[in-house]
Motif scaffolding. Sequence first.
Motif, PDB file in Angstrom:
ATOM      1  N   LYS A  22       0.865  -1.173   0.000  1.00 50.67           N
ATOM      2  CA  LYS A  22       0.000   0.000   0.000  1.00 50.67           C
ATOM      3  C   LYS A  22       0.902   1.223   0.000  1.00 50.67           C
ATOM      4  O   LYS A  22       1.824   1.318   0.804  1.00 50.67           O
ATOM      5  N   SER A  24       1.067   5.451   0.189  1.00 52.90           N
ATOM      6  CA  SER A  24       0.326   6.610   0.682  1.00 52.90           C
ATOM      7  C   SER A  24       1.157   7.857   0.472  1.00 52.90           C
ATOM      8  O   SER A  24       2.389   7.796   0.456  1.00 52.90           O
ATOM      9  N   THR A  54      -4.865   3.803  -3.237  1.00 54.73           N
ATOM     10  CA  THR A  54      -6.046   4.574  -2.838  1.00 54.73           C
ATOM     11  C   THR A  54      -5.725   5.768  -1.944  1.00 54.73           C
ATOM     12  O   THR A  54      -6.506   6.716  -1.900  1.00 54.73           O
ATOM     13  N   ASP A  55      -4.596   5.757  -1.247  1.00 53.45           N
ATOM     14  CA  ASP A  55      -4.219   6.887  -0.393  1.00 53.45           C
ATOM     15  C   ASP A  55      -3.091   7.726  -0.990  1.00 53.45           C
ATOM     16  O   ASP A  55      -2.466   8.521  -0.284  1.00 53.45           O
ATOM     17  N   VAL A  56      -2.832   7.551  -2.280  1.00 54.57           N
ATOM     18  CA  VAL A  56      -1.795   8.335  -2.957  1.00 54.57           C
ATOM     19  C   VAL A  56      -2.423   9.633  -3.470  1.00 54.57           C
ATOM     20  O   VAL A  56      -3.443   9.621  -4.153  1.00 54.57           O
ATOM     21  N   HIS A  57      -1.785  10.749  -3.117  1.00 56.66           N
ATOM     22  CA  HIS A  57      -2.266  12.058  -3.565  1.00 56.66           C
ATOM     23  C   HIS A  57      -1.568  12.504  -4.843  1.00 56.66           C
ATOM     24  O   HIS A  57      -2.115  13.295  -5.610  1.00 56.66           O
TER      25      HIS A  57
END
Length: 110
Positions: A22, A24, A54-57
């Motif tokens: 995951k 981020s 999903t938590d990558v900006h």
Amino acid sequence: MNSYFIDGLAFITPLDYEPGIKLSGQVMAQHRIPLNLALLACHRQHHDVTVDLTDVHYLSESALDILVTTAHTLPPPGSLTLTAPPELNIPERLAAHGWPPTTNLRLAHV
């Protein structure tokens, strides 16, 4: 992968629910080595690896290139699945660089 990486921009950790990692925060060119190491560690243990974005900006082009290159170098039947939100525009970015999804590279949307 049984460890994690963290700096002021990004966090890389193993997935709890399936083989993979995951990501981020903001994943940039400077994360090439820890990203490669995490992907290699996962692939050594599993044929199919998931990368949860999903938590990558922000995902730089060089970080996306690492993911695509890893997917294309996996021997069959191995595959890399990218789980990404629509905001990252992964399908459009892959197409713009001539990197179409293959049997080794799969896209899953959130």
